[in-house]
Each structure stands twice: as C-alpha cells, then as structure tokens.
Design a protein around this motif. Structure first.
Motif, PDB file in Angstrom:
ATOM      1  N   ALA A  14      -0.633  -0.658  -0.505  1.00 57.72           N
ATOM      2  CA  ALA A  14      -0.496  -0.502  -1.955  1.00 57.72           C
ATOM      3  C   ALA A  14      -1.868  -0.373  -2.608  1.00 57.72           C
ATOM      4  O   ALA A  14      -2.054   0.432  -3.526  1.00 57.72           O
ATOM      5  CB  ALA A  14       0.266  -1.687  -2.540  1.00 57.72           C
ATOM      6  N   LEU A  15      -2.836  -1.142  -2.125  1.00 52.57           N
ATOM      7  CA  LEU A  15      -4.178  -1.097  -2.697  1.00 52.57           C
ATOM      8  C   LEU A  15      -4.830   0.269  -2.469  1.00 52.57           C
ATOM      9  O   LEU A  15      -5.441   0.840  -3.376  1.00 52.57           O
ATOM     10  CB  LEU A  15      -5.036  -2.209  -2.108  1.00 52.57           C
ATOM     11  N   ASP A  16      -4.681   0.805  -1.261  1.00 50.40           N
ATOM     12  CA  ASP A  16      -5.242   2.133  -0.969  1.00 50.40           C
ATOM     13  C   ASP A  16      -4.643   3.195  -1.889  1.00 50.40           C
ATOM     14  O   ASP A  16      -5.358   4.049  -2.431  1.00 50.40           O
ATOM     15  CB  ASP A  16      -4.970   2.511   0.493  1.00 50.40           C
ATOM     16  N   LEU A  17      -3.320   3.155  -2.077  1.00 50.74           N
ATOM     17  CA  LEU A  17      -2.648   4.140  -2.922  1.00 50.74           C
ATOM     18  C   LEU A  17      -3.047   3.987  -4.388  1.00 50.74           C
ATOM     19  O   LEU A  17      -3.251   4.978  -5.092  1.00 50.74           O
ATOM     20  CB  LEU A  17      -1.131   3.994  -2.780  1.00 50.74           C
ATOM     21  N   ALA A  18      -3.154   2.742  -4.848  1.00 52.24           N
ATOM     22  CA  ALA A  18      -3.510   2.503  -6.249  1.00 52.24           C
ATOM     23  C   ALA A  18      -4.931   2.983  -6.537  1.00 52.24           C
ATOM     24  O   ALA A  18      -5.195   3.601  -7.575  1.00 52.24           O
ATOM     25  CB  ALA A  18      -3.363   1.021  -6.578  1.00 52.24           C
ATOM     26  N   LEU A  19      -5.845   2.704  -5.612  1.00 52.54           N
ATOM     27  CA  LEU A  19      -7.220   3.176  -5.782  1.00 52.54           C
ATOM     28  C   LEU A  19      -7.279   4.703  -5.790  1.00 52.54           C
ATOM     29  O   LEU A  19      -8.002   5.309  -6.580  1.00 52.54           O
ATOM     30  CB  LEU A  19      -8.101   2.618  -4.660  1.00 52.54           C
ATOM     31  N   ASN A  20      -6.493   5.327  -4.904  1.00 46.56           N
ATOM     32  CA  ASN A  20      -6.440   6.785  -4.839  1.00 46.56           C
ATOM     33  C   ASN A  20      -5.890   7.379  -6.134  1.00 46.56           C
ATOM     34  O   ASN A  20      -6.410   8.375  -6.656  1.00 46.56           O
ATOM     35  CB  ASN A  20      -5.591   7.198  -3.639  1.00 46.56           C
TER      36      ASN A  20
END
Length: 412
Positions: free
Chosen positions: A167-173
């Motif tokens: 979720a963190l990777d997607l949110a940052l992206n």
C-alpha cells in the motif's frame, strides 16, 4: 460439478430476473457473503447449495447451463449508474465478465463503479481484484489522472486489510504521479489522503504529519468533503502521536464544518471516528462517545451499509466495555461474530483485543493473555508498529491486573 465463473454469472442473472436480493436468495441456508462469492466466481458451488438455489429460484438444474444474456458494456454501465440500489451493479459485473473487445475507457469506468460496489459491501478480496484490473487498464491508457486514482484507491483497500508495505509503494507512486503531472486538487488531495493514512498505519508518523500538514494547507478555506477528510486525517495522525487534544480539535472542526446535506455518509463516518477517538482516550470519554454513536445510528437508518453497520456495532461493543457493562459487551461481540466481519484490519484487531480482555474478566485468563500475545506478534509482522505497541501496553496492564487480583485473593 458446475464450472465457475459461468455458474456465477448465470446465478446472478436468474436472481436479478426474479427481483430477489442476495439476502432473500441466501435465506437461512447460506450466508450472503458466500452467495456473493458464488456470483463473482470466487467459490465453487456444492451439491447442497445448488439444490437450495434451484428450490428458491424455482428452476430446473439445467437452467444453470444456459449462458447469460449479457448485453453491451455501455448499456450495462448506463443502467448501473442510473439505477437505485445494487441491482444494476450486479448486472454490470456479469456483463463485464463476458466482454473482451470493449473500449478500455468503458472498461475503466465499469471497474470504477464495480469497485465502489464491492467497497460498500466490505468484500475486500473482490474490491482489490477489481482495483488491480483498474491499475492495468489505466497504465494501458497512460492517463496520469486514471493511473493516480487507480493506485490510491488500491492502496486504500490494501491498507484496510493490513497489507501496508505494498500500500505504501502504491500511495507514494500515486502522489508522485499527481505532482509530476500537476494534477488538480481532487487527485492530488486524494493521493495525499491515502499516503497519510498508509504512513500512519506503517508507523511512519513524522512523514505522515508532514504530508497531512501539506494537505490541510492545500484545502484551507474549503468546506467540502476533501477538507473534512483532510481534518479527519490530521486528527488520526495527531492521535497516534499522542496529541489527543489536537486530534479532538481537528475532528470536531471537521464535524462542525461538513453539513449532512453535502455528504451524509461522510458526516456519519466522522461521528463514528469521533466516537472511536473518545473511547480510546485516557480515561475513555464515554458520554461524548455515546452521543456520537446515537447521531450515527440515526443516520444509518437512511444510508446504512454492511460495513458501516458493523462499525457502529463494534463501537457500541467498545462503549459497553468501557462503561463496565461486560455482559452487554460480550453479547454484542457475539452478535458481530455471527456475521462475516467486513471491518478493516485495525478495527478487527481492536475487536479481538476487546474479546481477550473480556476473557480475562470472565476468568479465562490464560486464553485471553495468549490471544493478546498472538495479536501483538501479528501486528509486528504486518509492520503496524503503533498498533503492536498498543497491544503490548494493554497486555502489560492486563498482566498487572491479573497479578493484583491473585494477590488480593491470596490475602483474603
């Protein structure tokens, strides 16, 4: 045995033709959650279930061998977006499963609508599968707006089930896409809202605080849903940083500034969030929590969903516990667990924490302590650092209470 997903599509069509809700078709024989998975193709039907469905639908078993009538995706999407209730959404799901050559723009719109349907129902696995498809279609179209929206919606769903790292990777992206493409405030704000919630869940509170302050500055002077959600996020971050008074001020400001006529669902969710905040305070502010729950309960008679209804019942269970009504708390807890839980990962953990505390009070001390230990280890493995810390703190308090009671009993 009948094959999926063709069985599920035909089952849905037969049910919709007869104007039956999922609850009416499920009856007392099967759960609505199981029926939903049958219709989506996620579960294979058993002989007992097929016999039940044949009887309620009033059809021969061979009716399931007839292919669904389908229809164009554009037609199904038009019907779904203009219909009351969920019937149009269910037909859209069946049609989307059949078509292959439709416009990717139409497919993305259909997936967006369907993901909202699964979200309202609390069907996390189905919602995430839909959102994964949305990300693929958005990338195929190479539109930053759609790529951003699909990513932050998927990140939100993953966060709710405890999958914090991805979720963190997607949110940052999503946030980087919004910045690079200079997207409008709704997209940039949505990405920031998601990023803040995921960072807070991951225990990255300094990052979450910096991003939520940026968000609050972006929406300054507004009184719409985005501004209310920004203040709600600011309250969440402050609460987890230990600033309970700052959290209360932010959340009460959000409740004051958002009129129920703008968005009754968000208006209700803010009151559920405020009740949760009051009940987690030290000491719990039960009177204020009860007031918020009463307001939310009144609204839910109009806009209740399975998820919101469970959130309300969960908080009513917490309220009963903090008011010392332990028998009521156990009864409400048991009522919740008769249904399939649709709560977020964090809310489910909190519910299990309450169960363990009730066990200890009921004399099942070792069982309750073991459950708390398991919950703490699970939260650590999921990288929910602040949640793990909360569980270990509660475990220490419970062990201290058990020790005091034993000493008092020996002295007597």
């Amino acid at each position: 045995m009948l094959e999926q997903p063709a069985f599920g599509r035909r089952l849905k069509e037969l049910r919709v033709e007869r104007s039956l809700s999922q609850a009416a078709l499920a009856g007392k024989e099967i759960s609505t959650g199981y029926l939903s998975r049958l219709e989506s193709g996620a579960r294979q039907p058993t002989e007992r279930v097929v016999n039940h469905l044949v009887r309620i639908l009033g059809v021969e078993r061979s009716a399931f061998d007839t292919p669904p009538s389908g229809g164009s995706l554009a037609q199904a999407l038009s019907l779904a977006t203009s219909a009351e209730g969920d019937q149009g959404s269910e037909n859209l799901i069946a049609v989307l499963a059949q078509v292959r050559e439709e416009s990717p723009f139409l497919r993305w719109q259909a997936l967006w609508h369907i993901s909202r349907y699964w979200q309202r129902r609390g069907e996390r696995a189905e919602e995430q599968a839909c959102l994964e498809d949305m990300v693929r279609v958005a990338d195929e179209l190479s539109l930053p707006e759609l790529q951003c929206r699909a990513r932050f919606q998927l990140a939100r769903s993953l966060r709710s089930t405890g999958e914090v790292s991805r979720a963190l990777d997607l949110a940052l992206n999503a946030y980087q896409l919004a910045k690079d493409a200079a997207l409008d405030l709704p997209d940039t704000g949505g990405a920031l809202l998601t990023l803040v919630s995921v960072e807070a869940e991951a225990g990255r509170l300094p990052d979450a605080r910096a991003h939520v302050d940026e968000l609050v500055d972006l929406v300054a002077g507004r009184s719409d849903t985005l501004a209310a959600e920004a203040l709600w996020s600011a309250a969440t971050v402050r609460f987890r940083q230990g600033d309970h008074e700052g959290a209360r001020i932010c959340l009460e400001r959000a409740m004051k500034e958002l009129d129920s006529s703008v968005d009754l669902t968000l208006w209700t969710r803010l009151r559920l969030a405020a009740a949760s905040l009051y009940l987690q305070s030290t000491p719990p502010q039960t009177e204020r929590g009860r007031e918020c729950l009463q307001e939310a309960a009144s609204a839910l008679t109009l806009i209740g969903t399975p998820v919101l209804d469970q959130e309300l019942l969960t908080l009513q269970t917490q309220l009963a516990f903090h008011e010392g009504r332990y028998a009521d708390a156990r009864r409400l807890y048991d009522e919740l667990n008769r249904d399939e839980l649709r709560l977020t990962y964090r809310d489910q953990v909190r519910l299990h924490i309450l169960d363990s505390r009730l066990m200890i009070l009921e004399g099942r001390e070792q069982e309750g302590i073991r459950l708390l230990k398991d919950l703490g280890e699970q939260a650590q493995q999921q990288s929910n650092i602040d949640l793990a810390a909360e569980i270990w703190r509660i475990l220490a308090e419970c062990l201290e209470d058990v020790g005091r009671r034993r000493t008092a009993a020996e002295g007597a």
